[in-house]
Design an enzyme around this catalytic site. Sequence first.
Site, short mmCIF file in Angstrom:
data_model
loop_
_atom_site.label_atom_id
_atom_site.label_comp_id
_atom_site.label_asym_id
_atom_site.label_seq_id
_atom_site.Cartn_x
_atom_site.Cartn_y
_atom_site.Cartn_z
N GLU A 199 19.57 -5.85 35.21
CA GLU A 199 20.88 -5.25 34.97
C GLU A 199 21.16 -4.96 33.50
OE1 GLU A 199 20.33 -7.84 36.95
OE2 GLU A 199 21.28 -7.49 38.90
N PHE A 210 29.44 -18.43 46.89
CA PHE A 210 28.09 -17.98 46.53
C PHE A 210 28.19 -16.74 45.64
CE2 PHE A 210 24.29 -15.37 47.52
CZ PHE A 210 23.37 -16.18 46.87
N GLN A 211 27.51 -16.79 44.51
CA GLN A 211 27.48 -15.70 43.53
C GLN A 211 28.87 -15.34 43.01
OE1 GLN A 211 24.84 -12.60 45.12
NE2 GLN A 211 23.15 -13.71 44.16
N LYS A 224 34.75 -7.94 47.25
CA LYS A 224 34.06 -7.26 48.35
C LYS A 224 35.02 -6.73 49.41
CE LYS A 224 30.06 -7.54 51.33
NZ LYS A 224 28.87 -8.30 51.73
N MET A 275 10.85 -9.04 10.99
CA MET A 275 12.06 -9.20 10.17
C MET A 275 12.36 -10.68 9.93
SD MET A 275 14.18 -7.66 8.40
CE MET A 275 14.68 -5.97 8.74
C1 LIG Z 1 17.94 -10.55 21.56
C2 LIG Z 1 17.62 -10.90 20.15
N1 LIG Z 1 17.07 -12.10 19.85
C3 LIG Z 1 16.76 -12.40 18.57
C4 LIG Z 1 17.03 -11.53 17.56
C5 LIG Z 1 16.70 -11.91 16.11
N2 LIG Z 1 15.69 -10.97 15.56
C6 LIG Z 1 16.01 -9.95 14.75
S1 LIG Z 1 14.69 -9.03 14.30
C7 LIG Z 1 13.62 -10.03 15.15
C8 LIG Z 1 12.17 -9.75 15.17
C9 LIG Z 1 11.82 -8.55 15.97
O1 LIG Z 1 10.42 -8.47 16.12
P1 LIG Z 1 9.73 -7.11 16.49
O2 LIG Z 1 10.43 -6.48 17.64
O3 LIG Z 1 8.27 -7.31 16.63
O4 LIG Z 1 10.07 -6.20 15.23
P2 LIG Z 1 9.47 -6.24 13.73
O5 LIG Z 1 10.51 -6.86 12.87
O6 LIG Z 1 8.20 -7.02 13.76
O7 LIG Z 1 9.27 -4.80 13.40
C10 LIG Z 1 14.33 -11.07 15.76
C11 LIG Z 1 13.71 -12.13 16.54
C12 LIG Z 1 17.65 -10.31 17.92
N3 LIG Z 1 17.99 -9.39 17.00
N4 LIG Z 1 17.90 -10.01 19.20
#
Ligand SMILES: Cc1ncc(C[n+]2csc(CCOP(=O)(O)OP(=O)(O)O)c2C)c(N)n1
Lengths: 572, 163
Positions: free
Chosen positions: A51, A113-114, A163, A480
Amino acid sequence: MELLSGADMLIRSLQDQGIEYIYGYPGGAALHIYDALFRQDEVKHILVRHEQAAVHMADGYARATGMPGTVLVTSGPGATNTITGIATAFMDSIPMVVLCGQVASTLIGEDAFQETDMMGVSRPVVKHNLSVRHPSEIPEIIRKAYYIASTGRPGPVVVDIPKDMTAPNERFEYAYPKKVKLRSYNPAIRGHAGQIKKAVDMMLAARRPVIYAGGGVILGKASSQLTELVRKLGYPITNTLMGIGCYPASDKQHLGWLGMHGTYEANMAMHHSDLILAVGARFDDRVTNATEKFCPGARIIHIDIDPASISKTIDADVPIVGPVDAVLKEMLALVKDSKKEPDAEALASWWKQIEEWRAFHGMRYETSPDVIKPQEVVEMLHRLTNGDAFVTSDVGQHQMFAAQYYKFDKPNRWINSGGLGTMGFGLPAAMGIALTHPDDEVLCITGEGSIQMNIQELSTCNQYKLPVKIINLNNQALGMVKQWQDMNYESRHSHSYMESLPDFIKLAEAYGHVGIRIDRKEDLEPKLKEALAMKDRLVFVDIQVDRFEHVYPMQVARGCMKDMWLSKTERV
Amino acid sequence: MRRIISVLLENEPGALSRVVGLFSQRNYNIETLTVAPTEDETLSRLTVTTTGPDRVIEQITKQLNKLVEVVKLVDLTEGPHIERELMLIKLKATGSQRAEIKRTVDIFRGQIVDVTSSVYTVQLAGASDKLDGFVQAIGTSGVLEVVRSGISGIARGEKVLSL
Ligand SMILES: Cc1ncc(C[n+]2csc(CCOP(=O)(O)OP(=O)(O)O)c2C)c(N)n1
Ligand SMILES: [Mg+2]
């Protein structure tokens, strides 16, 4: 008048609202509605695999078209799975209506439920939510939901539908309301004339002006008005990550985008300006850096449809509440009529200064003879697609590189989760666009971390033949996060490595798509061309890029706008 | 500074939780909160008292106004206004305490509304500091239970908050 069941009224309302596509996933509480869907073919339903992806699809569609997206899910887990998507849309003010099944009204409160209190769970992340208390209310509630979602400052609206409200055996008179009556909701329709006049006088008297435009310009469909005003004045313009494309990036008056990973010249110009015209932007912390050190010499004019965005983090000297297109149009008329002209000498020396900044840094990175740099992939994609693709992204370094090196000349083409920063957004958002833009190129520039957050949607792409080009900038790391650990935690890479990555080529093939791996620099151009040439196929391009690259410029934490790292070793 | 914000709200289920939720989501203070339907049954009147720097107060009124179910609001503390709070207080009252309490209640223009052989229940209305003053005068050792309504307020003179 026609007699219809609640479920039929719901679907008829969507038809009368002009909704072509809805994205969703069925379940018990939504079954009457799904049955009504089955018995017609005007509203087309796209079955996702999770979803959250349905919401991002609706969101991608909305960002690309400016039209509200629509989602349909069941109660409980179906509804709670939408929350990240709804929060993503909320943070970026994206118009959308999320229809959620609910247990029968007679069961509410009994831990049925749900059963989940979706009104309560969604409340902090919606513009508004509405609950159906009698089937006959459905047409009016649907009309209201779309009206609220897409007017004023747009946002997601949740409709909770028990529902029994959609039971097939009870029928009511159907009429879709032409108008909405809401005494307590009246978004501004024009700005205050006196304030606009005052703002124009200040703008014409400025010596070091800069225009700072945000996502509100795109949401408010005001790019042409903004462009005309900026060209007429001859002033420099920068925009936020969300505002990318609101003014052509290839134009010489454009300084690139500003903030944490903005350009040197944009951040310098902001810091040294004496007047900032903020249009549909919200002085968010990723832009301002430390608010108490923000642009010390600047007076601020702030135009926004949402009064609460004005003087929230940075005080405005001239607040103007109103739709940006209307306000900019009035400003342009006043500028044209004014006997005063911008001070040509002051402006020339301001531009000279800006050009020096631009020459000093601009956007640059070090290339390597054998390692593929993520930046060069994006530059090449820009060239190969003539800068005309829809580009969605996820969150991380790849997102910043995409935003920095793909130069967007049009609004609604750069599609990313700016406010919430939701990994997993890119692929489903691209699907929402590909579905409705079959003749356009749709790229999803992602990372091997992010893509795995909604990878199951490759199955949906196969079912509906969505020819998205997935560009996986694979640095085998949560890049990052790793960059922050390099800069702030003495390179202790706590859980920022991606170990045991899947073979993305086989994975793509398993889902019925094409996979292409690129790990040699000389293959980059021919293989990207090969991927782009497959117009009607989804191609997953897995590119092994430099694992040690950082995103620059990067503002120094808690500094002012102009405190930046320009590379791993240069700090200004 | 303490502010009294008076709000006309659609009398709909869930509207109140939106107001309360807004305060906790955005880290605003609520000191007191009162709400009841008005003479127009489609509307509730809500009074909230809060404290914070001017910038925060401005945000509070703007964010409240943004809620779809908020019809109108006013910051009563921006002009002359009347504020009242109701207190019901149960006091230990035996022997010589009974006369003493009665005198204090009279001074504060309260009323004893319920009596047993050992307890007086007193009703007192007024500005909040007057209620504080009464509790202080009685001394906390004699207090068994306190119920305060929270502040209700209205502007002085011709000014009205209505549709
Ligand atoms: C749902 C979610 N969980 C954690 C983060 C924290 N976060 C920001 S950038 C990142 C790394 C992303 O890795 P990747 O998709 O491989 O991108 P890269 O920076 O390596 O280009 C994380 C874990 C986030 N932004 N969103
Ligand atoms: Mg990565």
